[in-house]
Design a protein around this motif. Structure first.
Motif, PDB file in Angstrom:
ATOM      1  N   GLU A  34       0.829  -1.201   0.000  1.00 21.78           N
ATOM      2  CA  GLU A  34       0.000   0.000   0.000  1.00 21.78           C
ATOM      3  C   GLU A  34       0.863   1.250   0.000  1.00 21.78           C
ATOM      4  OE1 GLU A  34      -2.592  -0.387   3.359  1.00 21.78           O
ATOM      5  OE2 GLU A  34      -3.656  -2.090   2.499  1.00 21.78           O
ATOM      6  N   ASP A  35       0.220   2.372  -0.249  1.00 20.01           N
ATOM      7  CA  ASP A  35       0.868   3.679  -0.305  1.00 20.01           C
ATOM      8  C   ASP A  35       1.567   3.984   1.034  1.00 20.01           C
ATOM      9  OD1 ASP A  35       1.551   6.349  -0.748  1.00 20.01           O
ATOM     10  OD2 ASP A  35      -0.504   7.078  -0.465  1.00 20.01           O
ATOM     11  N   VAL A  36       2.871   4.260   0.970  1.00 21.31           N
ATOM     12  CA  VAL A  36       3.626   4.596   2.187  1.00 21.31           C
ATOM     13  C   VAL A  36       4.032   6.075   2.207  1.00 21.31           C
ATOM     14  CG1 VAL A  36       4.422   2.273   2.726  1.00 21.31           C
ATOM     15  CG2 VAL A  36       5.766   3.707   1.179  1.00 21.31           C
ATOM     16  N   SER A  37       3.328   6.890   1.446  1.00 22.48           N
ATOM     17  CA  SER A  37       3.552   8.332   1.536  1.00 22.48           C
ATOM     18  C   SER A  37       3.075   8.781   2.919  1.00 22.48           C
ATOM     19  CB  SER A  37       2.754   9.062   0.455  1.00 22.48           C
ATOM     20  OG  SER A  37       1.365   8.991   0.748  1.00 22.48           O
ATOM     21  N   PRO A  38       3.486   9.983   3.352  1.00 25.66           N
ATOM     22  CA  PRO A  38       2.993  10.458   4.652  1.00 25.66           C
ATOM     23  C   PRO A  38       1.472  10.413   4.774  1.00 25.66           C
ATOM     24  CG  PRO A  38       4.804  11.833   3.912  1.00 25.66           C
ATOM     25  CD  PRO A  38       4.483  10.894   2.777  1.00 25.66           C
ATOM     26  N   ALA A  39       0.766  10.781   3.718  1.00 24.75           N
ATOM     27  CA  ALA A  39      -0.703  10.745   3.767  1.00 24.75           C
ATOM     28  C   ALA A  39      -1.211   9.312   3.902  1.00 24.75           C
ATOM     29  CB  ALA A  39      -1.289  11.402   2.518  1.00 24.75           C
ATOM     30  N   GLY A  40      -0.598   8.401   3.166  1.00 22.64           N
ATOM     31  CA  GLY A  40      -1.002   7.001   3.245  1.00 22.64           C
ATOM     32  C   GLY A  40      -0.764   6.414   4.620  1.00 22.64           C
ATOM     33  N   VAL A  41       0.397   6.696   5.186  1.00 21.41           N
ATOM     34  CA  VAL A  41       0.726   6.193   6.519  1.00 21.41           C
ATOM     35  C   VAL A  41      -0.211   6.802   7.551  1.00 21.41           C
ATOM     36  CG1 VAL A  41       2.511   6.124   8.312  1.00 21.41           C
ATOM     37  CG2 VAL A  41       3.119   5.653   5.935  1.00 21.41           C
ATOM     38  N   PHE A  42      -0.536   8.085   7.388  1.00 26.66           N
ATOM     39  CA  PHE A  42      -1.433   8.745   8.334  1.00 26.66           C
ATOM     40  C   PHE A  42      -2.810   8.084   8.358  1.00 26.66           C
ATOM     41  CE2 PHE A  42      -4.522  12.007   9.567  1.00 26.66           C
ATOM     42  CZ  PHE A  42      -4.041  12.316  10.834  1.00 26.66           C
ATOM     43  N   ILE A  43      -3.279   7.628   7.206  1.00 25.61           N
ATOM     44  CA  ILE A  43      -4.585   6.957   7.131  1.00 25.61           C
ATOM     45  C   ILE A  43      -4.625   5.762   8.083  1.00 25.61           C
ATOM     46  CG2 ILE A  43      -6.035   5.522   5.619  1.00 25.61           C
ATOM     47  CD1 ILE A  43      -5.244   7.485   3.342  1.00 25.61           C
ATOM     48  N   THR A  44      -3.538   5.017   8.149  1.00 21.22           N
ATOM     49  CA  THR A  44      -3.477   3.859   9.039  1.00 21.22           C
ATOM     50  C   THR A  44      -3.143   4.261  10.466  1.00 21.22           C
ATOM     51  OG1 THR A  44      -2.793   2.433   7.206  1.00 21.22           O
ATOM     52  CG2 THR A  44      -2.324   1.637   9.434  1.00 21.22           C
ATOM     53  N   ALA A  45      -2.283   5.247  10.636  1.00 27.32           N
ATOM     54  CA  ALA A  45      -1.783   5.593  11.968  1.00 27.32           C
ATOM     55  C   ALA A  45      -2.751   6.394  12.815  1.00 27.32           C
ATOM     56  CB  ALA A  45      -0.465   6.359  11.833  1.00 27.32           C
ATOM     57  N   TRP A  46      -3.585   7.237  12.221  1.00 23.54           N
ATOM     58  CA  TRP A  46      -4.334   8.203  13.027  1.00 23.54           C
ATOM     59  C   TRP A  46      -5.210   7.581  14.114  1.00 23.54           C
ATOM     60  CZ3 TRP A  46      -9.453   9.131  13.884  1.00 23.54           C
ATOM     61  CH2 TRP A  46     -10.371   8.594  12.997  1.00 23.54           C
ATOM     62  N   PRO A  47      -5.913   6.470  13.877  1.00 19.74           N
ATOM     63  CA  PRO A  47      -6.709   5.924  14.975  1.00 19.74           C
ATOM     64  C   PRO A  47      -5.838   5.492  16.169  1.00 19.74           C
ATOM     65  CG  PRO A  47      -7.398   4.969  12.896  1.00 19.74           C
ATOM     66  CD  PRO A  47      -6.126   5.713  12.637  1.00 19.74           C
ATOM     67  N   PHE A  48      -4.658   4.983  15.869  1.00 16.98           N
ATOM     68  CA  PHE A  48      -3.750   4.553  16.930  1.00 16.98           C
ATOM     69  C   PHE A  48      -3.095   5.753  17.618  1.00 16.98           C
ATOM     70  CE2 PHE A  48      -4.141   1.013  13.992  1.00 16.98           C
ATOM     71  CZ  PHE A  48      -4.556   0.006  14.862  1.00 16.98           C
ATOM     72  N   LEU A  49      -2.896   6.828  16.890  1.00 17.11           N
ATOM     73  CA  LEU A  49      -2.379   8.049  17.509  1.00 17.11           C
ATOM     74  C   LEU A  49      -3.413   8.650  18.464  1.00 17.11           C
ATOM     75  CD1 LEU A  49      -0.576   9.611  14.415  1.00 17.11           C
ATOM     76  CD2 LEU A  49       0.502   8.570  16.434  1.00 17.11           C
ATOM     77  N   VAL A  50      -4.680   8.560  18.102  1.00 11.51           N
ATOM     78  CA  VAL A  50      -5.745   8.988  19.010  1.00 11.51           C
ATOM     79  C   VAL A  50      -5.722   8.116  20.261  1.00 11.51           C
ATOM     80  CG1 VAL A  50      -8.257   9.105  19.318  1.00 11.51           C
ATOM     81  CG2 VAL A  50      -7.215   9.973  17.209  1.00 11.51           C
ATOM     82  N   GLY A  51      -5.632   6.803  20.058  1.00 10.60           N
ATOM     83  CA  GLY A  51      -5.550   5.878  21.186  1.00 10.60           C
ATOM     84  C   GLY A  51      -4.332   6.139  22.052  1.00 10.60           C
ATOM     85  N   LEU A  52      -3.217   6.447  21.414  1.00  5.24           N
ATOM     86  CA  LEU A  52      -1.981   6.752  22.138  1.00  5.24           C
ATOM     87  C   LEU A  52      -2.158   7.976  23.022  1.00  5.24           C
ATOM     88  CD1 LEU A  52       1.129   6.264  22.522  1.00  5.24           C
ATOM     89  CD2 LEU A  52       1.451   7.807  20.585  1.00  5.24           C
ATOM     90  N   ALA A  53      -2.738   9.029  22.485  1.00  7.73           N
ATOM     91  CA  ALA A  53      -2.932  10.260  23.260  1.00  7.73           C
ATOM     92  C   ALA A  53      -3.829  10.011  24.471  1.00  7.73           C
ATOM     93  CB  ALA A  53      -3.533  11.352  22.372  1.00  7.73           C
ATOM     94  N   ILE A  54      -4.909   9.301  24.260  1.00  6.38           N
ATOM     95  CA  ILE A  54      -5.823   9.013  25.372  1.00  6.38           C
ATOM     96  C   ILE A  54      -5.145   8.099  26.390  1.00  6.38           C
ATOM     97  CG2 ILE A  54      -8.013   7.906  25.999  1.00  6.38           C
ATOM     98  CD1 ILE A  54      -9.041   8.884  23.200  1.00  6.38           C
ATOM     99  N   ALA A  55      -4.405   7.123  25.917  1.00  5.32           N
ATOM    100  CA  ALA A  55      -3.717   6.196  26.821  1.00  5.32           C
ATOM    101  C   ALA A  55      -2.671   6.917  27.666  1.00  5.32           C
ATOM    102  CB  ALA A  55      -3.079   5.055  26.032  1.00  5.32           C
ATOM    103  N   TRP A  56      -1.938   7.860  27.071  1.00  4.27           N
ATOM    104  CA  TRP A  56      -0.956   8.648  27.826  1.00  4.27           C
ATOM    105  C   TRP A  56      -1.633   9.385  28.975  1.00  4.27           C
ATOM    106  CZ3 TRP A  56       3.904  10.753  28.676  1.00  4.27           C
ATOM    107  CH2 TRP A  56       4.958  10.137  28.007  1.00  4.27           C
ATOM    108  N   ILE A  57      -2.782   9.973  28.678  1.00  2.90           N
ATOM    109  CA  ILE A  57      -3.510  10.732  29.707  1.00  2.90           C
ATOM    110  C   ILE A  57      -4.065   9.783  30.772  1.00  2.90           C
ATOM    111  CG2 ILE A  57      -5.542  12.169  30.126  1.00  2.90           C
ATOM    112  CD1 ILE A  57      -4.977  13.345  27.239  1.00  2.90           C
ATOM    113  N   ALA A  58      -4.709   8.714  30.336  1.00  3.86           N
ATOM    114  CA  ALA A  58      -5.329   7.777  31.279  1.00  3.86           C
ATOM    115  C   ALA A  58      -4.300   7.105  32.179  1.00  3.86           C
ATOM    116  CB  ALA A  58      -6.132   6.725  30.517  1.00  3.86           C
TER     117      ALA A  58
END
Length: 132
Positions: A34-58
């Motif tokens: 699959e596309d590994v451009s920054p936009a392509g990677v962001f499509i896969t990463a963003w849900p986990f980045l949201v989870g990461l931010a919440i997990a850091w706080i929790a």
């Protein structure tokens, strides 16, 4: 570790965790052709980045950002669980194989760098004690 030392490591620890999630997404996308451009990677990463931010706080991870069990494990579990929940909620795939791979890969990355960091710090501490 003093509170001053801890506060100096919080930002680098957050950056390291973000890099781990982005690396996971990039490797996964690459392995599937699959596309590994920054936009392509962001499509896969963003849900986990949201989870990461919440997990850091929790997890109150800023209190002990380098501790594999105290911070690393809750960040890992929260990142995977919340990332999968966001993926599911937005209609992205949460196939069992993907959940397993994401759990193992993010565990190795998010807990692993902390374990390595603690080992390096322990070695440095012993060397400094020997020089004193």
């Amino acid at each position: 570790m003093s509170s001053e030392q801890t506060s100096r490591i919080v930002f680098p620890a957050i950056v390291a965790d973000i890099c781990c999630v982005v690396l996971f997404a990039a490797i996964g996308r690459s392995s599937h052709g699959e596309d590994v451009s920054p936009a392509g990677v962001f499509i896969t990463a963003w849900p986990f980045l949201v989870g990461l931010a919440i997990a850091w706080i929790a997890a109150l991870a800023w209190r002990a950002p380098l501790r594999p069990l105290r911070s690393g494990v809750p960040i890992w579990i929260g990142t995977v669980a919340l990332g999968m929940l966001v993926r599911w909620a937005t209609g992205d795939g949460t196939a069992l194989a993907f959940v397993i791979v994401a759990t193992v890969a993010l565990g190795v990355l998010l807990v692993g760098w902390r374990g390595i960091g603690r080992g390096v710090a322990a070695i440095r501490g012993r060397r400094a004690a020997l020089r004193a």
